[in-house]
Design a protein around this motif. Structure first.
Motif, PDB file in Angstrom:
ATOM      1  N   PHE A 232     112.213 -10.482 104.750  1.00  0.00           N
ATOM      2  CA  PHE A 232     111.543 -10.327 103.456  1.00  0.00           C
ATOM      3  C   PHE A 232     110.170 -10.990 103.465  1.00  0.00           C
ATOM      4  O   PHE A 232     109.240 -10.527 102.812  1.00  0.00           O
ATOM      5  CB  PHE A 232     112.409 -10.904 102.334  1.00  0.00           C
ATOM      6  N   GLY A 233     110.054 -12.075 104.223  1.00  0.00           N
ATOM      7  CA  GLY A 233     108.755 -12.737 104.349  1.00  0.00           C
ATOM      8  C   GLY A 233     107.709 -11.835 104.962  1.00  0.00           C
ATOM      9  O   GLY A 233     106.539 -11.840 104.566  1.00  0.00           O
ATOM     10  N   ASN A 236     106.580  -9.476 102.278  1.00  0.00           N
ATOM     11  CA  ASN A 236     105.747 -10.207 101.327  1.00  0.00           C
ATOM     12  C   ASN A 236     104.343 -10.406 101.889  1.00  0.00           C
ATOM     13  O   ASN A 236     103.347 -10.259 101.184  1.00  0.00           O
ATOM     14  CB  ASN A 236     106.366 -11.576 101.017  1.00  0.00           C
ATOM     15  N   ALA A 239     102.383  -7.218 101.821  1.00  0.00           N
ATOM     16  CA  ALA A 239     101.916  -6.961 100.446  1.00  0.00           C
ATOM     17  C   ALA A 239     100.704  -7.827 100.115  1.00  0.00           C
ATOM     18  O   ALA A 239      99.754  -7.367  99.472  1.00  0.00           O
ATOM     19  CB  ALA A 239     103.044  -7.221  99.448  1.00  0.00           C
ATOM     20  N   ASP A 385     103.786 -14.158  91.222  1.00  0.00           N
ATOM     21  CA  ASP A 385     104.990 -13.437  91.647  1.00  0.00           C
ATOM     22  C   ASP A 385     105.012 -12.035  91.057  1.00  0.00           C
ATOM     23  O   ASP A 385     105.339 -11.050  91.734  1.00  0.00           O
ATOM     24  CB  ASP A 385     106.250 -14.193  91.205  1.00  0.00           C
ATOM     25  N   SER A 388     102.558  -9.658  92.705  1.00  0.00           N
ATOM     26  CA  SER A 388     103.000  -9.059  93.971  1.00  0.00           C
ATOM     27  C   SER A 388     103.689  -7.724  93.710  1.00  0.00           C
ATOM     28  O   SER A 388     103.500  -6.756  94.455  1.00  0.00           O
ATOM     29  CB  SER A 388     103.959 -10.006  94.702  1.00  0.00           C
ATOM     30  N   SER A 437     107.986  -3.472  99.809  1.00  0.00           N
ATOM     31  CA  SER A 437     107.279  -4.641  99.272  1.00  0.00           C
ATOM     32  C   SER A 437     107.659  -4.896  97.820  1.00  0.00           C
ATOM     33  O   SER A 437     107.732  -6.048  97.380  1.00  0.00           O
ATOM     34  CB  SER A 437     105.764  -4.443  99.388  1.00  0.00           C
ATOM     35  N   ALA A 440     110.918  -6.678  97.910  1.00  0.00           N
ATOM     36  CA  ALA A 440     110.700  -8.073  98.308  1.00  0.00           C
ATOM     37  C   ALA A 440     110.101  -8.884  97.165  1.00  0.00           C
ATOM     38  O   ALA A 440     110.458 -10.057  96.962  1.00  0.00           O
ATOM     39  CB  ALA A 440     109.775  -8.113  99.532  1.00  0.00           C
ATOM     40  N   ALA A 441     109.206  -8.258  96.388  1.00  0.00           N
ATOM     41  CA  ALA A 441     108.587  -8.951  95.253  1.00  0.00           C
ATOM     42  C   ALA A 441     109.617  -9.243  94.171  1.00  0.00           C
ATOM     43  O   ALA A 441     109.622 -10.341  93.586  1.00  0.00           O
ATOM     44  CB  ALA A 441     107.447  -8.109  94.688  1.00  0.00           C
ATOM     45  N   GLN A 444     111.702 -12.148  95.230  1.00  0.00           N
ATOM     46  CA  GLN A 444     111.005 -13.417  95.069  1.00  0.00           C
ATOM     47  C   GLN A 444     110.988 -13.864  93.612  1.00  0.00           C
ATOM     48  O   GLN A 444     111.125 -15.052  93.314  1.00  0.00           O
ATOM     49  CB  GLN A 444     109.570 -13.301  95.604  1.00  0.00           C
TER      50      GLN A 444
END
Length: 458
Positions: A232-233, A236, A239, A385, A388, A437, A440-441, A444
């Motif tokens: 996931f990093g 991120n 993105a 956050d 993103s 992305s 993933a956002a 987060q």
């Protein structure tokens, strides 16, 4: 005799194009007053540089912490190549329609003319507004954070809160927001170009200095976290890089060019990308080299360790001042599409631009737009956050997917041609990246939700 005749021809073209634009029935007060077509290719370069080369580039070393050296530099190079290519395609489509006598001045105009009115109303218009207005929220937030960092450096036990600095920055933007048209920003954006070079040079110099001394952290370039967090990093980080290269207002910038527009946007992009390559790569590489996987979300934060500056205080103050000042220009540039909508709604194209009938609604509507954005920034200091998510849904389609779609639909290249399949590949790849992305956002946001509270002093 040839030179005067050529000059006269261009002046006639400019005058005729301006007259046609003024008398088009679909041109409202917003387009007429905000998107004045008077600029040169150099002015276009200033606008492009301010809209792309902005303080979010100071997050690039942080993106590298998820990617490592090889993948990080590769993503940076691919982002530069694909974004430059996409913006050129967008410009070619705009030039084509201008040549046919139907000059399109906004992203929504392009979507409506090429794909149909529903695309503008339900897709392009809303996501462009979300992208641009989120920038209006992020600029006061980031400006407030830089001001707070300077305050704590000079007064470690100070009692002022983040939201107070956000309000101060918002007041400064409130003044700049009253500048009447996009073209009027050309001198401010020239200063902005110099400022982005200045704070990038400062950030690079400080990183190299700290990296060469024992003051900084021990260099560790390993990727942190388990397999899931690393995966996931990566998305991120992609993105972050895509958003950093994002623009979202290329048609509006090209609209500021005086006709004929042919070839001018390419020159402006060359100016922008000359600055971009120096700033993006120098900050990303030096910041990651100096701090490794300890690189902060904003590299300027690494220059202070537990309240102790790792470089001279005056150097940190200077870098932050450069950053804060350019942020105000970035905020005003991204306010322009909002200004178009506001003046389209409240302005009167039949009245003079500076008549009370237009000045009073302009003053009120723009002030309310900035006050609302600054209030959101002060209330929700975790807006990064959310941004993103907006970047995944906004910058990816506007800057990487729609330009290649517009080009293929407009010019209809052969399905056997390289450019057709290159465009299809870019559209498919960035659609997939945008979707992943976005996931993933959202993840987060869920992980950070426990720390969210109104007017948090982060």
């Amino acid at each position: 005799m040839l030179l005067p005749r050529s000059t006269a021809t261009h002046e006639t073209e400019n005058h005729n194009a301006s007259e046609q634009l003024h008398h088009r029935k679909d041109i409202g007060a917003g387009t007429l007053f905000v998107l004045k077509s008077k600029g040169t290719w150099m002015h276009c370069g200033y606008h492009l540089t301010t809209s792309i080369v902005a303080p979010p580039l100071l997050s690039l070393p942080y993106a590298f912490t998820f990617l490592g050296w090889t993948t990080g530099i590769l993503c940076l190079v691919i982002g530069a190549l694909v974004s430059f290519y996409s913006y050129n395609l967008l410009s070619l489509v705009l030039e084509h329609h201008a040549h046919l006598g139907n000059r399109q001045l906004r992203f929504g105009d392009m979507a409506r003319g090429i794909l149909g009115p529903r695309w503008d109303r339900f897709f392009v218009g809303p996501i462009q507004f979300a992208v641009c207005y989120s920038a209006e929220v992020l600029c006061p937030l980031l400006g407030g954070q830089c001001m707070k960092a300077m305050y704590l450096l000079s007064n470690p036990n100070g009692s002022m809160k983040l939201y107070q600095f956000v309000v101060i920055f918002g007041c400064f933007m409130l003044i700049l927001a009253q500048i009447p048209s996009f073209h009027s920003l050309r001198h401010i954006n020239l200063v902005s170009l110099v400022l982005c070079l200045a704070y990038s040079a400062c950030a690079t110099t400080a990183s190299i200095y700290i990296g060469n001394t024992s003051k900084g952290p021990e260099k560790d370039y390993s990727l942190k976290g388990d397999t899931t967090n690393r995966l996931f990093g990566i998305f991120n980080a992609i993105a972050i890089i895509a958003t950093t290269y994002g623009n979202g207002i290329v048609p509006e910038i090209q609209a500021t060019l005086a006709p004929p527009v042919k070839g001018k946007m390419f020159k402006g992009l060359c100016v922008c990308y000359a600055v971009l390559i120096f700033t993006f790569f120098s900050v990303a590489i030096s910041g990651y080299w100096a701090f490794g996987n300890q690189a902060a979300g904003l590299i300027l934060s690494n220059f202070v360790d537990n309240g102790k500056p790792l470089v001279p205080k005056w150097f940190i103050y200077m870098t932050n001042i450069f950053t804060i000042t350019q942020l105000s220009a970035v905020g005003v540039v991204y306010l322009q599409p909002t200004n178009v909508v506001l003046e389209q709604t409240f302005g009167d194209p039949e009245s003079p631009e500076f008549s009370p009938r237009n000045v009073i609604p302009r003053l009120i509507s723009r002030s309310l737009a900035i006050i609302t954005a600054a209030t959101i920034a002060a209330m929700l200091p975790f807006f990064g956050d959310i941004n993103s998510l907006i970047g995944a849904f906004g910058f990816m389609p506007l800057d990487f997917i729609l330009p290649v779609v517009f080009f293929n639909v407009t010019f209809k290249p052969s399905k056997r041609s390289l450019i057709y399949w290159l465009n299809v590949t870019i559209a498919v790849a960035f659609s997939a990246l945008g979707a992943i992305s976005a996931v993933a956002a959202v993840r987060q946001i869920v992980l950070d939700a426990k720390t969210y509270r109104l007017f948090a002093n982060v």
